[in-house]
Design a protein around this motif. Structure first.
Motif, PDB file in Angstrom:
ATOM      1  N   GLY A   1       0.806  -1.211   0.000  1.00 21.77           N
ATOM      2  CA  GLY A   1       0.000   0.000   0.000  1.00 21.77           C
ATOM      3  C   GLY A   1       0.839   1.261   0.000  1.00 21.77           C
ATOM      4  N   ALA A   2       1.799   1.350   0.929  1.00 23.16           N
ATOM      5  CA  ALA A   2       2.641   2.538   1.032  1.00 23.16           C
ATOM      6  C   ALA A   2       3.886   2.195   1.836  1.00 23.16           C
ATOM      7  CB  ALA A   2       1.883   3.696   1.674  1.00 23.16           C
ATOM      8  N   HIS A   3       4.879   3.101   1.794  1.00 27.55           N
ATOM      9  CA  HIS A   3       6.153   2.857   2.464  1.00 27.55           C
ATOM     10  C   HIS A   3       6.668   4.151   3.065  1.00 27.55           C
ATOM     11  CE1 HIS A   3      10.453   1.711   2.942  1.00 27.55           C
ATOM     12  NE2 HIS A   3       9.949   0.523   3.111  1.00 27.55           N
ATOM     13  N   ILE A   4       7.224   4.041   4.260  1.00 27.16           N
ATOM     14  CA  ILE A   4       7.852   5.175   4.931  1.00 27.16           C
ATOM     15  C   ILE A   4       9.290   4.773   5.231  1.00 27.16           C
ATOM     16  CG2 ILE A   4       7.861   6.659   6.982  1.00 27.16           C
ATOM     17  CD1 ILE A   4       4.666   4.896   5.855  1.00 27.16           C
ATOM     18  N   LEU A   5      10.234   5.386   4.539  1.00 27.64           N
ATOM     19  CA  LEU A   5      11.652   5.073   4.723  1.00 27.64           C
ATOM     20  C   LEU A   5      12.204   5.974   5.808  1.00 27.64           C
ATOM     21  CD1 LEU A   5      13.950   3.275   3.549  1.00 27.64           C
ATOM     22  CD2 LEU A   5      14.588   5.249   2.143  1.00 27.64           C
ATOM     23  N   GLY A   6      12.609   5.356   6.919  1.00 25.93           N
ATOM     24  CA  GLY A   6      13.081   6.108   8.075  1.00 25.93           C
ATOM     25  C   GLY A   6      14.570   6.394   8.029  1.00 25.93           C
ATOM     26  N   GLU A   7      15.107   6.761   9.194  1.00 26.69           N
ATOM     27  CA  GLU A   7      16.495   7.204   9.256  1.00 26.69           C
ATOM     28  C   GLU A   7      17.455   6.048   9.018  1.00 26.69           C
ATOM     29  OE1 GLU A   7      17.457   8.788  13.051  1.00 26.69           O
ATOM     30  OE2 GLU A   7      17.139   6.902  14.113  1.00 26.69           O
ATOM     31  N   ARG A   8      18.631   6.444   8.621  1.00 22.17           N
ATOM     32  CA  ARG A   8      19.702   5.470   8.388  1.00 22.17           C
ATOM     33  C   ARG A   8      20.203   4.941   9.725  1.00 22.17           C
ATOM     34  NH1 ARG A   8      24.533   6.668   4.084  1.00 22.17           N
ATOM     35  NH2 ARG A   8      25.809   4.802   4.468  1.00 22.17           N
ATOM     36  N   ILE A   9      20.500   3.628   9.753  1.00 21.30           N
ATOM     37  CA  ILE A   9      21.077   3.012  10.945  1.00 21.30           C
ATOM     38  C   ILE A   9      22.346   2.266  10.553  1.00 21.30           C
ATOM     39  CG2 ILE A   9      18.837   2.779  12.107  1.00 21.30           C
ATOM     40  CD1 ILE A   9      18.960  -0.243  11.371  1.00 21.30           C
ATOM     41  N   ASP A  10      23.166   1.980  11.530  1.00 16.06           N
ATOM     42  CA  ASP A  10      24.345   1.151  11.315  1.00 16.06           C
ATOM     43  C   ASP A  10      23.880  -0.299  11.147  1.00 16.06           C
ATOM     44  OD1 ASP A  10      26.656  -0.438  11.584  1.00 16.06           O
ATOM     45  OD2 ASP A  10      27.574   0.962  13.008  1.00 16.06           O
ATOM     46  N   PRO A  11      24.249  -0.976  10.043  1.00 19.83           N
ATOM     47  CA  PRO A  11      23.795  -2.360   9.876  1.00 19.83           C
ATOM     48  C   PRO A  11      24.244  -3.281  11.003  1.00 19.83           C
ATOM     49  CG  PRO A  11      25.441  -1.785   8.219  1.00 19.83           C
ATOM     50  CD  PRO A  11      25.031  -0.508   8.886  1.00 19.83           C
ATOM     51  N   ALA A  12      25.316  -2.935  11.677  1.00 19.24           N
ATOM     52  CA  ALA A  12      25.769  -3.739  12.814  1.00 19.24           C
ATOM     53  C   ALA A  12      24.775  -3.673  13.976  1.00 19.24           C
ATOM     54  CB  ALA A  12      27.143  -3.276  13.279  1.00 19.24           C
ATOM     55  N   HIS A  13      23.852  -2.706  13.945  1.00 17.81           N
ATOM     56  CA  HIS A  13      22.903  -2.523  15.036  1.00 17.81           C
ATOM     57  C   HIS A  13      21.523  -3.085  14.715  1.00 17.81           C
ATOM     58  CE1 HIS A  13      25.407   1.189  16.529  1.00 17.81           C
ATOM     59  NE2 HIS A  13      25.986   0.024  16.798  1.00 17.81           N
TER      60      HIS A  13
END
Length: 261
Positions: free
Chosen positions: A160-172
């Motif tokens: 239906g829809a997407h909300i792309l949030g803040e970038r995170i460290d992939p290790a986290h």
């Protein structure tokens, strides 16, 4: 001799349903896909009929328990469209007066094109950035769980829809999943999934690479890949609801709005 399966008519029905804000009980028997391959053919025709801008890919039904229950070897794959992306904190209006399923997910942005058979052994070598995200699922079917996987695939896996949030460290990633608390209108409704109900976002990305190879698809640089619910999915609506995910000191919010029934 049986006639070849034509995906255009069922795709057109699904597009018309989505644009009019109504849901189908099921596809007519003569248009109903009988295999996942036919479902993906409808999905392709569905995307063409929508005429929206490709933005990436989504995975669903991807936990160990869900795939086992659904007799699936890998998650279901759908498409993302740029017109259905919204910034964090925005109000997102969906067209149908029916509940919306909210999924807190981990999303990746690809750093390069990935042609069939060229995915790196370390999937993260094809990733430019890792993000938290919400996916909003609202199927063109009244009950997406009863129509069968081929029809649900044709319905673009309910995107239906997407909300792309803040970038995170992939290790986290694992810490984000362990700490997340989902809220609706300030009340807690869910936390991160564990055990066989959980998904591994990096493994989900590998599954997408396999799917793309099998279907002759080249994934594109800057494609967003949203990998499936890492916390308990929950429904909101009809009406309006303020949705929040709290994790590792971060926050992702969206107001979800649908017409009143």
């Amino acid at each position: 001799m049986a006639q070849p399966f034509d995906p255009k008519a069922p795709a057109d029905l699904l597009v018309q349903a989505g644009r009019s804000g109504r849901q189908l009980t099921e596809l007519p028997a003569e248009l109903r896909p009988g295999t996942l391959a036919q479902g993906y053919a409808i999905q392709e025709a569905h995307a063409q009929a929508l005429g929206e801008t490709p933005k990436g890919w989504k995975l669903g039904v991807g936990s160990v328990s869900a795939m086992a229950a659904g007799n699936l070897e890998r998650p279901l794959v759908g498409r993302l469209f740029a017109e259905r992306f919204h910034p964090p904190g925005s109000t997102v209006q969906l067209p149908c007066a029916a509940p919306v399923t909210v999924e807190f997910e981990i999303a990746f942005v690809l750093s390069r094109d990935v042609a069939p058979g060229t995915a790196p052994a370390d999937a993260m070598r094809a990733v430019a950035s890792t993000h938290v995200a919400f996916e909003l699922v609202q199927s063109r079917f009244v009950d997406r769980r009863t129509v069968g996987w081929p029809s649900f695939v044709g319905d673009n896996v309910g995107f239906g829809a997407h909300i792309l949030g803040e970038r995170i460290d992939p290790a986290h990633i694992s810490r984000v999943v362990k700490t997340v608390e989902e809220q609706v209108d300030g009340l807690a409704v869910g936390r991160g999934l564990t055990g066989d109900d959980a998904i591994d976002p990096v493994q989900a990305l590998r599954f997408l690479f396999e799917h793309a190879t099998n279907h002759g698809i080249t994934l594109k640089r800057d494609d967003v890949v949203t990998t499936g619910a890492v916390a308990k999915p929950f429904d909101v609506g009809p009406g309006s609801a303020d949705v929040t995910a709290l994790y590792l000191g971060g926050k992702l919010t969206v107001r979800v709005t649908t017409p009143q029934a």
